[in-house]
Scaffold this active site. Structure first.
Site, short mmCIF file in Angstrom:
data_model
loop_
_atom_site.label_atom_id
_atom_site.label_comp_id
_atom_site.label_asym_id
_atom_site.label_seq_id
_atom_site.Cartn_x
_atom_site.Cartn_y
_atom_site.Cartn_z
N SER A 21 -10.14 -0.74 3.78
CA SER A 21 -9.39 -1.03 5.01
C SER A 21 -8.86 0.28 5.57
O SER A 21 -8.23 1.05 4.84
CB SER A 21 -8.19 -1.92 4.71
OG SER A 21 -8.63 -3.15 4.21
N ARG A 76 0.84 -1.21 0.00
CA ARG A 76 0.00 0.00 0.00
C ARG A 76 0.88 1.26 0.00
O ARG A 76 0.58 2.24 0.69
CB ARG A 76 -0.94 0.03 1.21
CG ARG A 76 -1.95 -1.08 1.27
CD ARG A 76 -2.94 -1.01 0.12
NE ARG A 76 -4.03 -1.95 0.32
CZ ARG A 76 -4.00 -3.23 0.00
NH1 ARG A 76 -2.94 -3.74 -0.59
NH2 ARG A 76 -5.04 -4.01 0.22
N GLU A 101 -4.37 3.69 6.61
CA GLU A 101 -4.12 3.55 5.18
C GLU A 101 -4.54 4.81 4.40
O GLU A 101 -3.80 5.27 3.54
CB GLU A 101 -4.88 2.32 4.68
CG GLU A 101 -4.16 1.57 3.59
CD GLU A 101 -5.10 0.72 2.79
OE1 GLU A 101 -5.53 1.19 1.74
OE2 GLU A 101 -5.39 -0.41 3.22
N1 EPU Z 1 -10.50 -10.98 10.62
C1 EPU Z 1 -11.12 -11.11 11.83
N2 EPU Z 1 -12.02 -10.14 12.19
C2 EPU Z 1 -12.32 -9.09 11.39
C3 EPU Z 1 -11.67 -8.96 10.16
C4 EPU Z 1 -10.75 -9.94 9.78
O1 EPU Z 1 -10.89 -12.05 12.58
O2 EPU Z 1 -13.14 -8.28 11.80
C5 EPU Z 1 -9.56 -12.03 10.18
C6 EPU Z 1 -10.20 -12.84 9.06
O3 EPU Z 1 -10.95 -13.89 9.56
C7 EPU Z 1 -9.01 -13.33 8.29
C8 EPU Z 1 -7.99 -12.22 8.47
O4 EPU Z 1 -8.43 -11.45 9.59
O5 EPU Z 1 -8.49 -14.50 8.84
C9 EPU Z 1 -7.80 -11.37 7.24
O6 EPU Z 1 -9.03 -10.81 6.81
P1 EPU Z 1 -9.36 -10.59 5.26
O7 EPU Z 1 -9.12 -11.82 4.49
O8 EPU Z 1 -10.71 -9.95 5.18
O9 EPU Z 1 -8.27 -9.59 4.74
P2 EPU Z 1 -7.60 -8.31 5.41
O10 EPU Z 1 -6.18 -8.63 5.69
O11 EPU Z 1 -8.42 -7.79 6.53
C10 EPU Z 1 -6.68 -7.34 3.16
C11 EPU Z 1 -6.65 -6.01 2.49
C12 EPU Z 1 -7.95 -5.74 1.77
C13 EPU Z 1 -8.17 -6.85 0.75
C14 EPU Z 1 -8.19 -8.20 1.47
C15 EPU Z 1 -8.26 -9.35 0.51
C16 EPU Z 1 -5.19 -4.58 3.79
C17 EPU Z 1 -5.09 -3.45 4.75
N3 EPU Z 1 -6.40 -4.96 3.47
O12 EPU Z 1 -7.67 -7.28 4.18
O13 EPU Z 1 -7.82 -4.52 1.07
O14 EPU Z 1 -9.38 -6.67 0.04
O15 EPU Z 1 -6.96 -8.35 2.22
O16 EPU Z 1 -7.03 -9.50 -0.16
O17 EPU Z 1 -4.17 -5.08 3.31
C18 EPU Z 1 -8.16 -2.16 1.24
O18 EPU Z 1 -6.94 -2.03 1.25
O19 EPU Z 1 -8.92 -1.16 1.31
C19 EPU Z 1 -8.74 -3.49 1.24
C20 EPU Z 1 -10.05 -3.70 1.38
#
Ligand code: EPU
Length: 350
Positions: A246, A164, A346
């Protein structure tokens, strides 16, 4: 070229925050930038480049001249045995550009479907989702240096992409630093889409879709549809519930720090990185601190993904940038107190 005054920015930011631009000019072509630079009224004036407004928090009226990028155009510029090179105007809506490429037979960006914002914003923060980052499909971009008026082209190395992050997020701090924040206006982006196309389906949510559907050889359209379905289930549509995706980056820690946290919280979601560090899921950390569904004024933590802060007041009684930042700071404090980790926002705070 018309400079508009006192322009409401609520339609131009995905949180739906109310703020105004004292002055705003729409940039539909490179010539508009030249015309603006030649206008004595605006020479040396501070500027703010606005793309899709999907990654900003407006905390008040914007005093610098807002340059709203509306440069359009989508075309195949080159086809080699190993790739399609497709160019998009910075003002194109990101998702529409992804869909256009898919429909015209140039797949490769389907994992990045439904990301809000415009094409020009994509390299700024090296958008990424479901196993693909912009830098994996990037060829080059054209931009204009607003200080000198010169057009220039950057390749991937020159964009200094990180998680990012890119050269466009950094302010120049010395002669060997090419930080372009506040200086560059991106006009066109070229994507290098590898041939033959190969599905990227390693991400857990996509692997689950393959199991669910029994389709283990998905087409690009299948992956596109799956990504859209996953995002719709997990992430709020900003047109319905304002948000900036995010709100925090996923932090990285050393294996020692991670072991320390696991000893206290065995369920923590963590992923080893190629460089030996460990990435933690910020959403999980926030969730573990009990923030899911909570609010400060009209700023809320989304019920289905704690990493997303939302505007609970809609367009009628919208959240303020101050409320968003108060909530963000409260979250940072509780995550720091419980885990010793500083979450980094972010979006750009304006
Ligand atoms: N999780 C929780 N509780 C929550 C949210 C997440 O326990 O409230 C756990 C989920 O169960 C999962 C892990 O955290 O095991 C990761 O969650 P998720 O797969 O939704 O991905 P993320 O790491 O939260 C990132 C990106 C997103 C992108 C997704 C999919 C960042 C900051 N965010 O989210 O990007 O869509 O992966 O690749 O890197 C964005 O940057 O605006 C964005 C939406």
């Amino acid at each position: 070229m018309i400079v508009e005054n006192n322009v409401p920015l609520q339609p131009y930011n995905s949180f739906g925050i109310v703020a105004r631009a004292q002055n705003l000019v729409r940039i539909a072509s490179e010539a508009d930038v030249a015309e603006l630079r030649a206008d004595p009224r605006w020479q040396g004036a501070p500027r703010f480049v606005l793309g899709g407004g999907s990654n900003i928090v407006l905390t008040g009226d914007v005093k610098p001249l807002v340059l709203k990028v509306e440069i359009k155009g989508l075309r195949l510029v080159e086809e080699t045995p190993r790739a399609w090179i497709v160019e998009a105007g910075a003002g194109e809506i990101w998702h529409d550009a992804v869909q256009w490429m898919l429909e015209h037979g140039y797949p490769g960006l389907e994992n990045l479907a439904l990301i809000p914002g415009t094409v020009g914003g994509a390299p700024v923060q090296n958008i990424g989702a479901y196993g693909v980052e912009l830098q994996d499909r990037f060829d080059s971009l054209d931009a204009i240096d607003l200080d000198t008026g010169r057009s220039f082209t950057l390749d991937a190395a020159q964009c200094a992409f990180g998680y990012r992050d890119s050269v466009f997020k950094h302010v120049r701090s010395g002669p060997n630093d090419f930080g372009l924040s506040g200086r560059a206006l991106i006009t066109r982006v070229r994507f290098r889409l590898p041939k033959p196309w190969k599905a990227v389906v390693g991400y857990l949510d996509l692997a689950r879709k393959m199991e669910e559907t029994g389709n283990f050889t998905p087409s690009a359209t299948d992956v596109f549809d799956w990504v859209c379905a996953i995002r719709r289930a997990k992430l709020p549509d900003w047109r319905v519930l304002g948000n900036a995706g995010s709100f925090f980056k996923n932090p990285t820690v050393t294996p020692e720090q991670c072991a320390d946290i696991i000893a206290r919280d065995p369920k923590i979601v963590h992923y080893p990185m190629d460089d030996g560090s460990i990435k933690l899921a910020a959403g999980w950390l926030i969730d573990a601190c009990g923030w899911k569904g909570k609010s400060v004024g009209n700023a809320g933590v989304y019920e289905r993904q704690a990493l997303v802060l939302v505007n609970r007041g809609g367009l009628e009684n919208p959240v303020t940038g101050g409320e968003v930042m108060t909530l963000a700071k409260a979250i940072q404090t509780s995550v720091y107190e419980r885990f010793g980790i500083r979450l980094e926002p972010e979006p750009v705070v304006v």
